[in-house]
Each structure stands twice: as structure tokens, then as C-alpha cells.
Motif scaffolding. Structure first.
Motif, PDB file in Angstrom:
ATOM      1  N   GLN A  60       0.836  -1.203   0.000  1.00  0.00           N
ATOM      2  CA  GLN A  60       0.000   0.000   0.000  1.00  0.00           C
ATOM      3  C   GLN A  60       0.875   1.259   0.000  1.00  0.00           C
ATOM      4  N   ALA A  61       1.939   1.233   0.824  1.00  0.00           N
ATOM      5  CA  ALA A  61       2.853   2.380   0.880  1.00  0.00           C
ATOM      6  C   ALA A  61       3.547   2.571  -0.462  1.00  0.00           C
ATOM      7  N   LEU A  62       3.923   1.463  -1.099  1.00  0.00           N
ATOM      8  CA  LEU A  62       4.567   1.529  -2.413  1.00  0.00           C
ATOM      9  C   LEU A  62       3.661   2.257  -3.400  1.00  0.00           C
ATOM     10  N   GLN A  63       2.395   1.843  -3.413  1.00  0.00           N
ATOM     11  CA  GLN A  63       1.421   2.450  -4.326  1.00  0.00           C
ATOM     12  C   GLN A  63       1.259   3.947  -4.042  1.00  0.00           C
ATOM     13  N   LEU A 120      -0.463 -10.852  -7.964  1.00  0.00           N
ATOM     14  CA  LEU A 120      -1.040 -10.343  -9.210  1.00  0.00           C
ATOM     15  C   LEU A 120      -2.137  -9.318  -8.926  1.00  0.00           C
ATOM     16  N   ILE A 121      -2.939  -9.585  -7.902  1.00  0.00           N
ATOM     17  CA  ILE A 121      -4.019  -8.653  -7.546  1.00  0.00           C
ATOM     18  C   ILE A 121      -3.443  -7.325  -7.080  1.00  0.00           C
ATOM     19  N   SER A 127      -1.438  -0.846 -10.895  1.00  0.00           N
ATOM     20  CA  SER A 127      -1.615  -0.359 -12.258  1.00  0.00           C
ATOM     21  C   SER A 127      -2.833   0.568 -12.349  1.00  0.00           C
ATOM     22  N   ALA A 128      -3.937   0.169 -11.735  1.00  0.00           N
ATOM     23  CA  ALA A 128      -5.158   0.980 -11.764  1.00  0.00           C
ATOM     24  C   ALA A 128      -4.927   2.329 -11.081  1.00  0.00           C
ATOM     25  N   ALA A 129      -4.184   2.337  -9.972  1.00  0.00           N
ATOM     26  CA  ALA A 129      -3.911   3.581  -9.236  1.00  0.00           C
ATOM     27  C   ALA A 129      -3.002   4.506 -10.051  1.00  0.00           C
ATOM     28  N   LEU A 130      -1.999   3.925 -10.722  1.00  0.00           N
ATOM     29  CA  LEU A 130      -1.100   4.733 -11.551  1.00  0.00           C
ATOM     30  C   LEU A 130      -1.860   5.328 -12.737  1.00  0.00           C
ATOM     31  N   ARG A 131      -2.745   4.512 -13.334  1.00  0.00           N
ATOM     32  CA  ARG A 131      -3.548   4.979 -14.471  1.00  0.00           C
ATOM     33  C   ARG A 131      -4.395   6.190 -14.076  1.00  0.00           C
ATOM     34  N   GLY A 145      -3.521   4.265 -19.736  1.00  0.00           N
ATOM     35  CA  GLY A 145      -3.573   2.819 -19.470  1.00  0.00           C
ATOM     36  C   GLY A 145      -2.299   2.118 -19.912  1.00  0.00           C
ATOM     37  N   LEU A 146      -1.811   2.474 -21.095  1.00  0.00           N
ATOM     38  CA  LEU A 146      -0.587   1.839 -21.614  1.00  0.00           C
ATOM     39  C   LEU A 146       0.608   2.165 -20.729  1.00  0.00           C
ATOM     40  N   THR A 147       0.713   3.423 -20.309  1.00  0.00           N
ATOM     41  CA  THR A 147       1.853   3.832 -19.476  1.00  0.00           C
ATOM     42  C   THR A 147       1.801   3.143 -18.114  1.00  0.00           C
ATOM     43  N   ALA A 148       0.611   3.067 -17.524  1.00  0.00           N
ATOM     44  CA  ALA A 148       0.483   2.425 -16.205  1.00  0.00           C
ATOM     45  C   ALA A 148       0.814   0.933 -16.295  1.00  0.00           C
TER      46      ALA A 148
END
Lengths: 187, 187
Positions: A60-63, A120-121, A127-131, A145-148
Motif C-alpha cells: 500500500q505504501a509503495l502504491q 497479481l491482484i 496499475s489501476a492507481a497509476l492509471r 492505461g498503456l503507461t500504467a
């Protein structure tokens, strides 16, 4: 950079990783982890929900750090520059960790399908958070989406190589090299 | 391209998708799917292990076609050209599918965490198979891992947009555009 001086949480994580390797993940109990770390079970549960979460602590901290780096980058940055900032922030999370810790962790996760699924989850959530963060910075779809997704791809490949000791001791450098390699491939 | 004329397997898949939308995935039984498709339950089980596998049918064939495309590409191809060949082969798998089928499937998967997990596992396997195929074609690490992960990233983003009707009717074009966009981002 100061030496990694584990507190109770760090000692519990180290003890868990030792026991997972010595006895196997399935066979290790929370009581054994607490004993090895020199704390009570109650202390274990103050830090971790269960023995699985020891392996996913910090996700979570990483994200949050990666998202914050995207948000804080200069306005002129391109999508891949925003991604580079996020990857630098990711490396910061692991800067003071003993290098054998992620390697052992990867071995335990790789040996258990249920842990791989959890991994994986967590990466899909990252990925969703970065997007979302990239969209907030004005990056349109499908670039956001592609960048994330690409960012998580680079992170996975680089982290795996770093943890396996295949690519030098500095995760920040391995991440930067991997992103540079991807750019070179795309030329 | 001939019109998609469903056989028993195709009719079962269509019936399942209709019922998942009408009644919800959890509430739908194999007996209901077989009845809607006009076949016996025994016929259902000749084609699918359970109602979940209707949603993941074709994943193995998709992987095999993408790997075969990497293996069959001309010797001089760069890693991203090998990837482009694999993505073209992937599009071929969906060429004769009614366009509403993948959209409904995505909706069902998105609504159920257990199905999302299954999807992530299948995509991770696809990435591992592509990585192996790229290595066999002489692509070194980390390029093989980066290209395979990037390929799955492009596939995910493009497939999602195509299934949602956001990017034109031809998946092959959407996949090529997404790969081109990634190349442009990397410049």
C-alpha cells in the motif's frame, strides 16, 4: 543511508522469512514467528493481519509513494517521464532493506499459487492507481492505461532481476535501466 | 470472413453470457445454460468443466497462437516486431466473434473478484509463455521479459477498449494502434 535497524515490525518480517525458508510457508505458525522475533503473538497481530500479510507489507505504501511521485512531477513531463518519477519513488521504498529479504520473499511467493494470485491482484491495483494518477495529470487514454501497465511491467521485470541478484545492488538503477531498455526496444 | 454460426459450444457460450447478464453469474446454473442452448447438461460438460470456464474458453488457444506466431516470424525481426506478430495472431482469434460477446464477458469478469483473479492468472501465464518463446528466438533478458510483459499490457488495454466499443470494430487495428502508441510514447 543508515543501516537497516529492525524494530519489532522489521524483526517479525525477518523472522517470518527465515522460518518460511527453514520450515516452509505452510508449516510456519504465527506463534513461531513471534517467538523467533522475541515478541508476543499479540504484538505480531498489532502489525500484521496474518502470516500471509507479512509478505505483502508495504504494498500500500509503495502504491501511495508512486502515485504521489506522479502527482508531484513537473507540469511539462511526458507520460514516460511521469512513470520514471514513479519508479524512482518505488526504489526509495526498498533502499534500506537487506538485499536477501526480497529474494527470499520472491522464492516463497513463487512456490505458492495462492500467494502468486495475491501478488497479481496487488500489481493490478497498482496499475489501476497509476492509471488514475496519470489521468489526473492530463494524460489521455489509451496513453494513461498503456503507461500504467507498462510501468508495472517494467517494475515486475526489474524487481525480479534485482531480487535474484542478476542486475546489481541498486534497485533505482535497475529500474532506470529497464525503462531505458524498453525505450530502446521501441525505437 | 464467414458469419459466426455457433455450434453447440458457441450456443452454450452465448446462452451462458445471456443468463449471466439476465440473472447474474452466481445465480445461473449449468442446467439453465444447457436448456437455453437447447442441449443436455451432459453436452455442456463435454465442452466446459464448469460455468466459470465458459468465460475463459479460448485462453489456451490464444496463448498457443501467439507463441506460434513468435516462432514463425522471419529471423530478422526485432523483439517488438515479434510481439506485433503475436498480437496480430491474437486478433485472429476474435475475428468471427459477435462484438457484444467480449463486452458482456468483460462486464461479468469485472463484477466478480474471483473471476478477475482467474483472468490475472491467465494473463500471467500468457506473459510467461511469450517470454519463453522470445528467448527461444534468441531475445536476451531483460528484453524478453520486458517485451512479453509489455505485450500483455498492450493486449489488455487494447482488448478492454475494443470490448467496450471505444476504439473501432477491428481488434487487429486496435492492437496495432496501441503498440504504435506505446512506441510513440517511448520516443
Amino acid at each position: 543511508m543508515s543501516r537497516w535497524e529492525p524494530d519489532a515490525r522489521g524483526r517479525l518480517a525477518q523472522a517470518a522469512m527465515e522460518l518460511y525458508r527453514e520450515r516452509g510457508y505452510e508449516q510456519t505458525t504465527v506463534a513461531q514467528i513471534a517467538e523467533r522475533a522475541g515478541v508476543t503473538e499479540r504484538t505480531f497481530f498489532r502489525h500484521f493481519a496474518d502470516k500471509r500479510e507479512v509478505l505483502f507489507d508495504g504494498g500500500q505504501a509503495l502504491q501511495e509513494h508512486m502515485v504521489a511521485a506522479v502527482e508531484a512531477a513537473p507540469p511539462s513531463e511526458s507520460p514516460l517521464d511521469l512513470l520514471a518519477a514513479a519508479l524512482d519513488a518505488a526504489a526509495g521504498q526498498f533502499a534500506e532493506m537487506p538485499p536477501e529479504f526480497p529474494r527470499r520473499r520472491q522464492e516463497v511467493v513463487a512456490a505458492h499459487p495462492a500467494l502468486q494470485e495475491r501478488e497479481l491482484i496487488k500489481l493490478a491495483r497498482l496499475s489501476a492507481a497509476l492509471r488514475e494518477a496519470l489521468r489526473h495529470r492530463g494524460v489521455a487514454e489509451p496513453a494513461a492505461g498503456l503507461t500504467a501497465e507498462t510501468g508495472v511491467a517494467v517494475f515486475r521485470v526489474a524487481f525480479e532481476r534485482w531480487a535474484a541478484g542478476e542486475a546489481g545492488p541498486d534497485l533505482a538503477v535497475v529500474l532506470r535501466d529497464s525503462l531505458a531498455e524498453l525505450r530502446a526496444l521501441s525505437r
